[in-house]
Write an enzyme that holds these catalytic residues in place. Sequence first.
Site, PDB file in Angstrom:
ATOM      1  N   LYS A  53       0.840  -1.202   0.000  1.00  0.00           N
ATOM      2  CA  LYS A  53       0.000   0.000   0.000  1.00  0.00           C
ATOM      3  C   LYS A  53       0.875   1.253   0.000  1.00  0.00           C
ATOM      4  O   LYS A  53       0.592   2.214  -0.721  1.00  0.00           O
ATOM      5  CB  LYS A  53      -0.957  -0.021   1.209  1.00  0.00           C
ATOM      6  CG  LYS A  53      -2.076  -1.033   1.000  1.00  0.00           C
ATOM      7  CD  LYS A  53      -2.894  -1.333   2.239  1.00  0.00           C
ATOM      8  CE  LYS A  53      -3.830  -2.515   1.926  1.00  0.00           C
ATOM      9  NZ  LYS A  53      -4.626  -2.957   3.051  1.00  0.00           N
ATOM     10  N   GLN A  97      -5.048  -1.694   9.113  1.00  0.00           N
ATOM     11  CA  GLN A  97      -4.831  -3.026   8.524  1.00  0.00           C
ATOM     12  C   GLN A  97      -5.445  -4.110   9.415  1.00  0.00           C
ATOM     13  O   GLN A  97      -5.154  -4.184  10.609  1.00  0.00           O
ATOM     14  CB  GLN A  97      -3.318  -3.265   8.341  1.00  0.00           C
ATOM     15  CG  GLN A  97      -2.989  -4.541   7.613  1.00  0.00           C
ATOM     16  CD  GLN A  97      -3.520  -4.565   6.171  1.00  0.00           C
ATOM     17  OE1 GLN A  97      -3.358  -3.602   5.428  1.00  0.00           O
ATOM     18  NE2 GLN A  97      -4.162  -5.664   5.792  1.00  0.00           N
ATOM     19  N   ASP A 120     -11.390   2.397   3.028  1.00  0.00           N
ATOM     20  CA  ASP A 120     -11.692   0.972   2.822  1.00  0.00           C
ATOM     21  C   ASP A 120     -13.174   0.784   2.489  1.00  0.00           C
ATOM     22  O   ASP A 120     -13.574  -0.276   2.010  1.00  0.00           O
ATOM     23  CB  ASP A 120     -11.367   0.180   4.101  1.00  0.00           C
ATOM     24  CG  ASP A 120     -10.057  -0.585   3.971  1.00  0.00           C
ATOM     25  OD1 ASP A 120      -9.641  -0.852   2.827  1.00  0.00           O
ATOM     26  OD2 ASP A 120      -9.470  -0.930   5.014  1.00  0.00           O
TER      27      ASP A 120
END
Length: 281
Positions: A53, A97, A120
């Site tokens: 990422k 995460q 997200d």
Amino acid sequence: MYKLIDGKKLSQSMREEIRQNVEKFKEESGREIGLAVVLVGEDPASQVYVRNKIKACEQVGIKSFAYYLDAATTQARVEELIRSLAVDNKIDGILVQLPLPAHLDSKKILGLIPFSKDVDGFSAENTGKLCMNEPCLVACTPNGVMKMFESEGIDLCGKNAVVIGRSNIVGKPMAMLLTNANATVTLCHSKTADLKRKCLDADIVVAAIGKPKFITADMIKEGAVVIDVGMDRDENGKLCGDVDFENVKDKCSYITPVPGGVGPMTITMLMYNTYISATRS
Ligand code: NAP
């Protein structure tokens, strides 16, 4: 003859487009776009995802702010960090995460991310907006699948789509996106009766199950579009998808490979969401 949908290639061209948009944004607004990435603990798979990422941020010109917290970090400390990122105007997106270590309350932590920075797309607000077909930040993996349909000019209107898997991060938003695109969607799961029959009726099959090579050729209609979200390991430990690719491919009009299909699209859509989040703030 089937056509392979190349997620790697599409992802590269999308990243270049995002890079140009990010650059333009910086010129016009005089500020950078920032993504905060929070990793708690040393889970090796999570470390790889976070690294990828951050690498993607570098590629598209988004400034990444990485927070590596010890596995024993308290709930209060993680909450304090997310609260500060929530009001930090250098930060356009916050990514925590997953999975978090077991002693942490993931739901509470994710709930502190304002929906405008929820890149997200997992929050109840963004999920609700998606359900109502309103502008929102959409979960990256299913949104990446939609970009794949779009890039190939696959018309979804009036098509029968079967989504297998009803997770909050893949299956459910996928079903919503397809519904919003005027497909007629059947959302299947482990309690679905006669899955094979349902799949055989489908013009479009999206597999998000987590079981290697679960979707076999006898379940697929001639000419169907088959999208494989699965990231599994076969009996030899080799990466494979939920679809028995070798035997299914010849029945398809389009199919995605694993690796090189949906996988590369996910992080690209995270970059896209971060850019969108900055332009909306
Ligand atoms: P998940 O939360 O474990 O959900 C799996 C779903 O599959 C559940 O809804 C489950 O049904 C259903 N299922 C399990 N066995 C089934 C069966 N025999 N018949 C029909 N449905 C069945 O998984 P997920 O997070 O959505 O991930 C799914 C797969 O996608 C995994 O391989 C994961 O690694 C991969 N993935 C890939 C990406 C990417 O970037 N490419 C991103 C996310 C996930 P129940 O609800 O009834 O249990």
